[in-house]
Design a protein around this motif. Sequence first.
Motif, PDB file in Angstrom:
ATOM      1  N   ALA A   1      29.527  26.635 -67.757  1.00 58.32           N
ATOM      2  CA  ALA A   1      30.126  26.886 -69.068  1.00 58.32           C
ATOM      3  C   ALA A   1      29.458  26.042 -70.146  1.00 58.32           C
ATOM      4  O   ALA A   1      29.192  26.534 -71.257  1.00 58.32           O
ATOM      5  N   HIS A   2      29.192  24.774 -69.852  1.00 57.95           N
ATOM      6  CA  HIS A   2      28.494  23.921 -70.820  1.00 57.95           C
ATOM      7  C   HIS A   2      27.136  24.514 -71.169  1.00 57.95           C
ATOM      8  O   HIS A   2      26.753  24.600 -72.346  1.00 57.95           O
ATOM      9  N   LEU A   3      26.409  24.931 -70.151  1.00 62.19           N
ATOM     10  CA  LEU A   3      25.058  25.437 -70.378  1.00 62.19           C
ATOM     11  C   LEU A   3      25.085  26.764 -71.130  1.00 62.19           C
ATOM     12  O   LEU A   3      24.265  26.991 -72.034  1.00 62.19           O
ATOM     13  N   ALA A   4      26.033  27.615 -70.809  1.00 62.43           N
ATOM     14  CA  ALA A   4      26.114  28.934 -71.455  1.00 62.43           C
ATOM     15  C   ALA A   4      26.387  28.819 -72.945  1.00 62.43           C
ATOM     16  O   ALA A   4      25.940  29.661 -73.739  1.00 62.43           O
ATOM     17  N   SER A   5      27.136  27.788 -73.343  1.00 60.45           N
ATOM     18  CA  SER A   5      27.503  27.645 -74.759  1.00 60.45           C
ATOM     19  C   SER A   5      26.622  26.663 -75.527  1.00 60.45           C
ATOM     20  O   SER A   5      26.777  26.516 -76.746  1.00 60.45           O
ATOM     21  N   LEU A   6      25.701  26.021 -74.823  1.00 60.88           N
ATOM     22  CA  LEU A   6      24.907  24.973 -75.463  1.00 60.88           C
ATOM     23  C   LEU A   6      23.771  25.556 -76.288  1.00 60.88           C
ATOM     24  O   LEU A   6      22.943  26.315 -75.779  1.00 60.88           O
ATOM     25  N   THR A   7      23.715  25.199 -77.558  1.00 56.92           N
ATOM     26  CA  THR A   7      22.611  25.601 -78.436  1.00 56.92           C
ATOM     27  C   THR A   7      21.616  24.454 -78.555  1.00 56.92           C
ATOM     28  O   THR A   7      21.970  23.285 -78.336  1.00 56.92           O
ATOM     29  N   PRO A   8      20.378  24.746 -78.918  1.00 57.81           N
ATOM     30  CA  PRO A   8      19.410  23.661 -79.125  1.00 57.81           C
ATOM     31  C   PRO A   8      19.885  22.652 -80.171  1.00 57.81           C
ATOM     32  O   PRO A   8      19.654  21.441 -80.013  1.00 57.81           O
ATOM     33  N   GLU A   9      20.564  23.129 -81.194  1.00 53.26           N
ATOM     34  CA  GLU A   9      21.042  22.222 -82.242  1.00 53.26           C
ATOM     35  C   GLU A   9      22.089  21.253 -81.692  1.00 53.26           C
ATOM     36  O   GLU A   9      22.034  20.049 -81.956  1.00 53.26           O
ATOM     37  N   ARG A  10      23.049  21.773 -80.928  1.00 55.55           N
ATOM     38  CA  ARG A  10      24.077  20.890 -80.372  1.00 55.55           C
ATOM     39  C   ARG A  10      23.474  19.945 -79.330  1.00 55.55           C
ATOM     40  O   ARG A  10      23.861  18.776 -79.239  1.00 55.55           O
ATOM     41  N   ALA A  11      22.542  20.438 -78.545  1.00 50.03           N
ATOM     42  CA  ALA A  11      21.878  19.575 -77.561  1.00 50.03           C
ATOM     43  C   ALA A  11      21.198  18.407 -78.250  1.00 50.03           C
ATOM     44  O   ALA A  11      21.288  17.254 -77.793  1.00 50.03           O
ATOM     45  N   ARG A  12      20.507  18.664 -79.363  1.00 52.46           N
ATOM     46  CA  ARG A  12      19.846  17.573 -80.102  1.00 52.46           C
ATOM     47  C   ARG A  12      20.863  16.582 -80.651  1.00 52.46           C
ATOM     48  O   ARG A  12      20.654  15.362 -80.605  1.00 52.46           O
ATOM     49  N   THR A  13      21.963  17.106 -81.183  1.00 55.22           N
ATOM     50  CA  THR A  13      22.991  16.231 -81.756  1.00 55.22           C
ATOM     51  C   THR A  13      23.573  15.307 -80.687  1.00 55.22           C
ATOM     52  O   THR A  13      23.741  14.096 -80.911  1.00 55.22           O
TER      53      THR A  13
END
Length: 363
Positions: free
Chosen positions: A312-324
């Motif tokens: 679920a974390h991976l499915a909803s993770l965007t590059p922008e949120r990952a960077r943040t």
Amino acid sequence: MKIAFYGSSLLSSYWNGAATYYRGLLGALAQRGWDILFLEPDAFERQQHRDIDPPDWAEVMVWENSVTGCTAAMARAAEADVVVKASGVGVYDDVLLGVFDRARTDALTVYWDVDAPATLAEVRTAPDHPLREVLPRIDHVLTYGGGDPVVQAFRALGARDCRPIYNALDPVTHHAVAPDARFSADLALLANRLPDRERRIEQFFLEPAASLPQRRFLLGGNGWGDKAVPENVRAIGHVGTAEHNAFNCSPLAVLNVARDSMAEVGFSPATRVFEATGAGACLITDHWEGVEQFLTPDVEVLVARDGQDVAAHLASLTPERARTIGQAARARVLADHTYAQRAAVVDRLFRSRLEARHERSAA
């Protein structure tokens, strides 16, 4: 003043996850004026898979994997003001407990456990375990983690003093670098295949991979060559420490999976937690008690209680949120979790105890 440290290996991370811990902590102690002697066996092909040459801040004695070699290494304990025997050297571990008998009478003696939950589980089932006889007569037990449960357990076995010295970050070694296509993936895991972690890796990594066939998964570490994995999992074998920054900076997210004993006891962040966050990676970790003591969930780290949470974390993770998340985590570990800070605690402990001992001797 001199520390003689008997451990698995300073020079090689091959089947040796403690290498980063040893390098970061002992390197920081060297910067505080300690003379470091590290004594490691020539075992498990580690010397053929070195990540580093002997650093200029330490003398490294590689001893022959034999009784003669072990005896020669133990004799050097007499040179030191602090004699440390680490857990998990891998060969002659029980014999090496005798190194405390080779220490000078004015030296501090320290058992340093890099997998305390596993050690305690072993000792509890062995009434004649040699560590039971050693603990009451040495000065300190220091541990890689485990929090109060581990402290109380070692004290119950007779340890005079027990303190966790947690994993941390060496920002000179682990930092952001440019992404490397070799390590491109949606989720990457770096972990050797070990019996007490394999089932958790199946649950937290391989099962999410099977449920997300359109996503790319990367598995680094020793021992996975004959493991059946989903088609979207790429296993690449051993990744040397020189490539850990690129490994952590290239995927969308990096996964941490604790060993069974560390997950059960809690308060045991692995070296990978700080390597990854120090490089600015977005970290997903399996849940263990005390994680919020090191990183704030949903702000500096994503916490998963099972494989479905990982997916679920991976499915909803965007590059922008990952960077943040990665940037917030890096700021946190630089502020609160560096080896320089951990070494300051150890330095104060060792110096204060040595000073008190010398004052008693002079009185």
